[in-house]
Design a protein around this motif. Sequence first.
Motif, PDB file in Angstrom:
ATOM      1  N   PHE A  21       0.846  -1.186   0.000  1.00 47.86           N
ATOM      2  CA  PHE A  21       0.000   0.000   0.000  1.00 47.86           C
ATOM      3  C   PHE A  21       0.881   1.236   0.000  1.00 47.86           C
ATOM      4  N   SER A  22       0.363   2.304  -0.594  1.00 46.05           N
ATOM      5  CA  SER A  22       1.115   3.563  -0.613  1.00 46.05           C
ATOM      6  C   SER A  22       0.336   4.688   0.062  1.00 46.05           C
ATOM      7  N   SER A  23      -0.854   4.373   0.551  1.00 45.79           N
ATOM      8  CA  SER A  23      -1.656   5.363   1.268  1.00 45.79           C
ATOM      9  C   SER A  23      -2.498   4.628   2.311  1.00 45.79           C
ATOM     10  N   LYS A  24      -3.042   5.375   3.232  1.00 45.74           N
ATOM     11  CA  LYS A  24      -3.901   4.756   4.243  1.00 45.74           C
ATOM     12  C   LYS A  24      -5.210   4.275   3.632  1.00 45.74           C
ATOM     13  N   LYS A  25      -5.647   4.899   2.563  1.00 43.42           N
ATOM     14  CA  LYS A  25      -6.837   4.422   1.853  1.00 43.42           C
ATOM     15  C   LYS A  25      -6.555   3.043   1.267  1.00 43.42           C
ATOM     16  N   GLN A  26      -5.396   2.857   0.655  1.00 40.16           N
ATOM     17  CA  GLN A  26      -5.033   1.552   0.105  1.00 40.16           C
ATOM     18  C   GLN A  26      -4.873   0.517   1.213  1.00 40.16           C
TER      19      GLN A  26
END
Length: 105
Positions: free
Chosen positions: A60-65
Motif C-alpha cells: 500500500f502507498s496510502s492509508k486508503k489503500q
Amino acid sequence: MLPEDCVSTILSLTSPEDAFRSSLVSSTFRSAIDSDIVWGKFLPPDWPEIVSSSVTPLKFSSKKQLFQCLCDPVLIEGGNKVSFKKILVLLFVCFCWKNLHPVEQ
C-alpha cells in the motif's frame, strides 16, 4: 468552500460509507476523500502491528489503500492478536466499502 484539509478533517469524523457519499458533492470532497487524514481515522489503532504481523506482505502507498487491503482477509502471525470486536468492526466497515465500490481495486 472550505479548504480541502478542513473537509478531510470533517470527513474523518464520519464513517467510510458517509465519506464516500460525500465525495459526490464536489471535486473538493472527491479530492479530500483520498486524504490520509480521512483514512487514518478509519483504521484500527494498532494497524502498524497488524501490518508487521501479516504473514503475506501488504502493499500500500496510502492509508486508503491500506484500508482496502484490510478489507480482505489478512493472515496474522499468532492470529489471536486480533480481537473478536476488531474483526466485527472491520467486517462491518469492509461490508460498507465493498457495497459502495464493488469493482474498485
